[in-house]
Design a protein around this motif. Structure first.
Motif, PDB file in Angstrom:
ATOM      1  N   ALA A  22      -1.153 -35.801  26.632  1.00 24.57           N
ATOM      2  CA  ALA A  22      -1.045 -37.125  26.013  1.00 24.57           C
ATOM      3  C   ALA A  22      -1.466 -37.082  24.551  1.00 24.57           C
ATOM      4  O   ALA A  22      -0.831 -37.700  23.683  1.00 24.57           O
ATOM      5  CB  ALA A  22      -1.894 -38.125  26.784  1.00 24.57           C
ATOM      6  N   ALA A  23      -2.538 -36.324  24.263  1.00 22.24           N
ATOM      7  CA  ALA A  23      -3.033 -36.238  22.892  1.00 22.24           C
ATOM      8  C   ALA A  23      -2.019 -35.571  21.976  1.00 22.24           C
ATOM      9  O   ALA A  23      -1.767 -36.034  20.860  1.00 22.24           O
ATOM     10  CB  ALA A  23      -4.357 -35.463  22.875  1.00 22.24           C
ATOM     11  N   ARG A  24      -1.412 -34.490  22.432  1.00 19.29           N
ATOM     12  CA  ARG A  24      -0.435 -33.806  21.587  1.00 19.29           C
ATOM     13  C   ARG A  24       0.800 -34.671  21.356  1.00 19.29           C
ATOM     14  O   ARG A  24       1.380 -34.648  20.265  1.00 19.29           O
ATOM     15  CB  ARG A  24      -0.024 -32.469  22.202  1.00 19.29           C
ATOM     16  CG  ARG A  24       1.023 -31.738  21.378  1.00 19.29           C
ATOM     17  CD  ARG A  24       1.314 -30.332  21.836  1.00 19.29           C
ATOM     18  NE  ARG A  24       0.212 -29.412  21.568  1.00 19.29           N
ATOM     19  CZ  ARG A  24       0.337 -28.082  21.615  1.00 19.29           C
ATOM     20  NH1 ARG A  24       1.523 -27.520  21.926  1.00 19.29           N
ATOM     21  NH2 ARG A  24      -0.700 -27.306  21.381  1.00 19.29           N
ATOM     22  N   ALA A  25       1.183 -35.448  22.371  1.00 20.89           N
ATOM     23  CA  ALA A  25       2.363 -36.301  22.226  1.00 20.89           C
ATOM     24  C   ALA A  25       2.052 -37.595  21.482  1.00 20.89           C
ATOM     25  O   ALA A  25       2.974 -38.294  21.042  1.00 20.89           O
ATOM     26  CB  ALA A  25       2.955 -36.615  23.599  1.00 20.89           C
ATOM     27  N   GLY A  26       0.774 -37.912  21.362  1.00 24.95           N
ATOM     28  CA  GLY A  26       0.383 -39.154  20.702  1.00 24.95           C
ATOM     29  C   GLY A  26       0.691 -40.379  21.550  1.00 24.95           C
ATOM     30  O   GLY A  26       1.070 -41.434  21.011  1.00 24.95           O
ATOM     31  N   VAL A  27       0.519 -40.250  22.866  1.00 25.45           N
ATOM     32  CA  VAL A  27       0.793 -41.360  23.777  1.00 25.45           C
ATOM     33  C   VAL A  27      -0.380 -41.512  24.731  1.00 25.45           C
ATOM     34  O   VAL A  27      -1.308 -40.703  24.743  1.00 25.45           O
ATOM     35  CB  VAL A  27       2.088 -41.125  24.584  1.00 25.45           C
ATOM     36  CG1 VAL A  27       3.292 -40.985  23.648  1.00 25.45           C
ATOM     37  CG2 VAL A  27       1.969 -39.886  25.468  1.00 25.45           C
ATOM     38  N   SER A  28      -0.321 -42.545  25.568  1.00 29.45           N
ATOM     39  CA  SER A  28      -1.379 -42.759  26.549  1.00 29.45           C
ATOM     40  C   SER A  28      -1.155 -41.890  27.782  1.00 29.45           C
ATOM     41  O   SER A  28      -0.044 -41.392  28.016  1.00 29.45           O
ATOM     42  CB  SER A  28      -1.408 -44.231  26.974  1.00 29.45           C
ATOM     43  OG  SER A  28      -0.223 -44.559  27.677  1.00 29.45           O
ATOM     44  N   GLU A  29      -2.222 -41.716  28.595  1.00 30.55           N
ATOM     45  CA  GLU A  29      -2.086 -40.955  29.832  1.00 30.55           C
ATOM     46  C   GLU A  29      -1.128 -41.662  30.797  1.00 30.55           C
ATOM     47  O   GLU A  29      -0.422 -41.008  31.575  1.00 30.55           O
ATOM     48  CB  GLU A  29      -3.451 -40.756  30.480  1.00 30.55           C
ATOM     49  CG  GLU A  29      -4.375 -39.869  29.660  1.00 30.55           C
ATOM     50  CD  GLU A  29      -5.705 -39.610  30.350  1.00 30.55           C
ATOM     51  OE1 GLU A  29      -5.817 -39.926  31.558  1.00 30.55           O
ATOM     52  OE2 GLU A  29      -6.628 -39.103  29.686  1.00 30.55           O
ATOM     53  N   ALA A  30      -1.090 -42.986  30.720  1.00 29.94           N
ATOM     54  CA  ALA A  30      -0.167 -43.743  31.569  1.00 29.94           C
ATOM     55  C   ALA A  30       1.284 -43.391  31.240  1.00 29.94           C
ATOM     56  O   ALA A  30       2.156 -43.360  32.124  1.00 29.94           O
ATOM     57  CB  ALA A  30      -0.404 -45.236  31.392  1.00 29.94           C
ATOM     58  N   SER A  69       7.862 -43.624  23.814  1.00 28.62           N
ATOM     59  CA  SER A  69       6.684 -42.857  24.229  1.00 28.62           C
ATOM     60  C   SER A  69       7.080 -41.705  25.152  1.00 28.62           C
ATOM     61  O   SER A  69       6.556 -40.588  25.054  1.00 28.62           O
ATOM     62  CB  SER A  69       5.681 -43.771  24.948  1.00 28.62           C
ATOM     63  OG  SER A  69       6.272 -44.373  26.085  1.00 28.62           O
ATOM     64  N   GLU A  70       8.038 -41.965  26.041  1.00 24.36           N
ATOM     65  CA  GLU A  70       8.503 -40.924  26.956  1.00 24.36           C
ATOM     66  C   GLU A  70       9.262 -39.842  26.203  1.00 24.36           C
ATOM     67  O   GLU A  70       9.175 -38.659  26.535  1.00 24.36           O
ATOM     68  CB  GLU A  70       9.390 -41.544  28.035  1.00 24.36           C
ATOM     69  CG  GLU A  70       8.635 -42.499  28.957  1.00 24.36           C
ATOM     70  CD  GLU A  70       9.566 -43.297  29.853  1.00 24.36           C
ATOM     71  OE1 GLU A  70      10.780 -43.343  29.552  1.00 24.36           O
ATOM     72  OE2 GLU A  70       9.091 -43.887  30.832  1.00 24.36           O
ATOM     73  N   ARG A  71       9.998 -40.258  25.162  1.00 24.73           N
ATOM     74  CA  ARG A  71      10.744 -39.287  24.374  1.00 24.73           C
ATOM     75  C   ARG A  71       9.787 -38.355  23.628  1.00 24.73           C
ATOM     76  O   ARG A  71      10.084 -37.163  23.455  1.00 24.73           O
ATOM     77  CB  ARG A  71      11.659 -40.028  23.387  1.00 24.73           C
ATOM     78  CG  ARG A  71      12.715 -39.114  22.756  1.00 24.73           C
ATOM     79  CD  ARG A  71      13.705 -39.883  21.911  1.00 24.73           C
ATOM     80  NE  ARG A  71      14.548 -40.758  22.726  1.00 24.73           N
ATOM     81  CZ  ARG A  71      14.523 -42.088  22.678  1.00 24.73           C
ATOM     82  NH1 ARG A  71      13.697 -42.703  21.836  1.00 24.73           N
ATOM     83  NH2 ARG A  71      15.317 -42.798  23.451  1.00 24.73           N
ATOM     84  N   LYS A  72       8.651 -38.870  23.217  1.00 28.04           N
ATOM     85  CA  LYS A  72       7.648 -38.030  22.556  1.00 28.04           C
ATOM     86  C   LYS A  72       7.106 -36.981  23.526  1.00 28.04           C
ATOM     87  O   LYS A  72       6.889 -35.818  23.159  1.00 28.04           O
ATOM     88  CB  LYS A  72       6.497 -38.896  22.032  1.00 28.04           C
ATOM     89  CG  LYS A  72       6.881 -39.791  20.874  1.00 28.04           C
ATOM     90  CD  LYS A  72       5.694 -40.654  20.452  1.00 28.04           C
ATOM     91  CE  LYS A  72       6.067 -41.573  19.295  1.00 28.04           C
ATOM     92  NZ  LYS A  72       4.926 -42.461  18.898  1.00 28.04           N
ATOM     93  N   VAL A  73       6.911 -37.399  24.771  1.00 31.13           N
ATOM     94  CA  VAL A  73       6.432 -36.460  25.794  1.00 31.13           C
ATOM     95  C   VAL A  73       7.480 -35.368  26.025  1.00 31.13           C
ATOM     96  O   VAL A  73       7.163 -34.177  26.099  1.00 31.13           O
ATOM     97  CB  VAL A  73       6.139 -37.192  27.117  1.00 31.13           C
ATOM     98  CG1 VAL A  73       5.693 -36.190  28.184  1.00 31.13           C
ATOM     99  CG2 VAL A  73       5.061 -38.254  26.921  1.00 31.13           C
ATOM    100  N   ALA A  74       8.737 -35.778  26.115  1.00 35.64           N
ATOM    101  CA  ALA A  74       9.825 -34.821  26.323  1.00 35.64           C
ATOM    102  C   ALA A  74       9.881 -33.826  25.170  1.00 35.64           C
ATOM    103  O   ALA A  74      10.082 -32.620  25.384  1.00 35.64           O
ATOM    104  CB  ALA A  74      11.155 -35.560  26.448  1.00 35.64           C
TER     105      ALA A  74
END
Length: 293
Positions: free
Chosen positions: A48-56, A24-29
């Protein structure tokens, strides 16, 4: 000792830990490095939406890369994007010229610009100040300033000038403290905004030395100078091209040297004759060999 607080180079930090991140962190990166401008402006839920992950996951990512929270992460992103957008996203240099052609063109343009910028009367005034001074000290730093300031010594010692060049800023400060109204300090700086060198220039001026600068006319250093030679070259956007401004600075230094040589013709002629005589004795005779090399 209190720790020194430095701004976080968030791009380098993300790249350094990228292989250690959770999925999930790699998606944010991936999203951040792919569009730094968006990441700096986006809200936490947009990111979060663009990365497809949660706000957490965004919050965990922020801490993972050394930020206290998402706000600090966004501040670092905005700073990195503003300072180095073309270095992060890349810059397409569309020139189809050869490398030597690009470099030569940059040099020609820089020298042409500085010819129009440089005031002949100021060059003469600088040469006169150096001609009558007890000693000339030259301060330079950084990439262009270090190389160009060294050239001042190479050009002027052969004219009988007591000239010394200093690049270490602590040594500059010490030397500046020994100067007086009979001395000249020449600062060579592409930007005129190196804090340590500017402070050292003011130390020298405080004790009466004449402050001469070769730098941008709108710089802090230029405003403090007794004599200032304006050099400002608009560099091309290509991030890999060498800066041509150093050639413009060298042209100004050569103009000072030529003017100075003509002010002290007899001394200059005899010293150059001695240099030429001893070089030819060492390397062979050719009247077209330079007085140097």
């Amino acid at each position: 000792m209190e720790s020194i607080k430095r701004p976080l180079d968030i791009v380098s930090k993300i790249k350094a830990v990228q292989h250690e991140l959770r999925d999930s962190e790699r998606k944010v990166a991936h999203v951040i490095l792919g569009d730094l401008g968006f990441a700096g402006k986006a809200s936490i839920n947009e990111l979060a939406a663009r990365a497809g992950v949660s706000e957490a996951s965004i919050s965990r990512f922020a801490k993972r890369v050394g930020c206290k929270n998402v706000r600090e992460l966004k501040t670092a992103l905005v700073s990195s994007f503003a300072i180095g957008e073309r270095f992060i996203e890349g810059f397409n240099d569309s020139s189809d010229d050869t490398a030597i052609g690009q470099v030569a063109h940059g040099i020609f343009q820089a020298v042409k610009v500085v010819r129009d910028q440089t005031c002949a009367e100021t060059v003469k005034s600088v040469a006169q100040a150096i001609d009558t001074c007890r000693r000339l000290v030259v301060f330079g730093g950084g990439g262009g300033g270090t190389v160009a300031s060294a050239d001042v010594e190479y050009r002027l010692f052969r004219l009988g000038i007591d000239v010394r060049v200093f690049h270490d800023t602590t040594m500059q400060r010490m030397i500046a403290s020994t100067l007086n109204e009979n001395d000249v300090v020449l600062i060579v700086s592409t930007t005129g905004e190196i804090p340590e060198i500017n402070e050292n220039a003011l130390v020298a001026k405080q004790y009466g030395a004449t402050l001469v600068s070769i730098t941008r006319g709108d710089s802090s250093l230029a405003r403090e100078s007794d004599l200032h030679l304006h050099v400002h070259i608009d560099e091309p956007e290509g991030i890999f091209r060498p800066t041509a401004s150093r050639y413009a600075i060298l042209a100004v230094i050569d103009a000072i040297a030529l003017t100075l040589a003509n002010l002290r013709t007899e001394v200059s002629r005899e010293l150059i004759r001695r240099i030429k005589y001893n070089l030819d004795d060492h390397r062979g005779t050719d009247k077209r060999f330079p007085v140097g090399d």
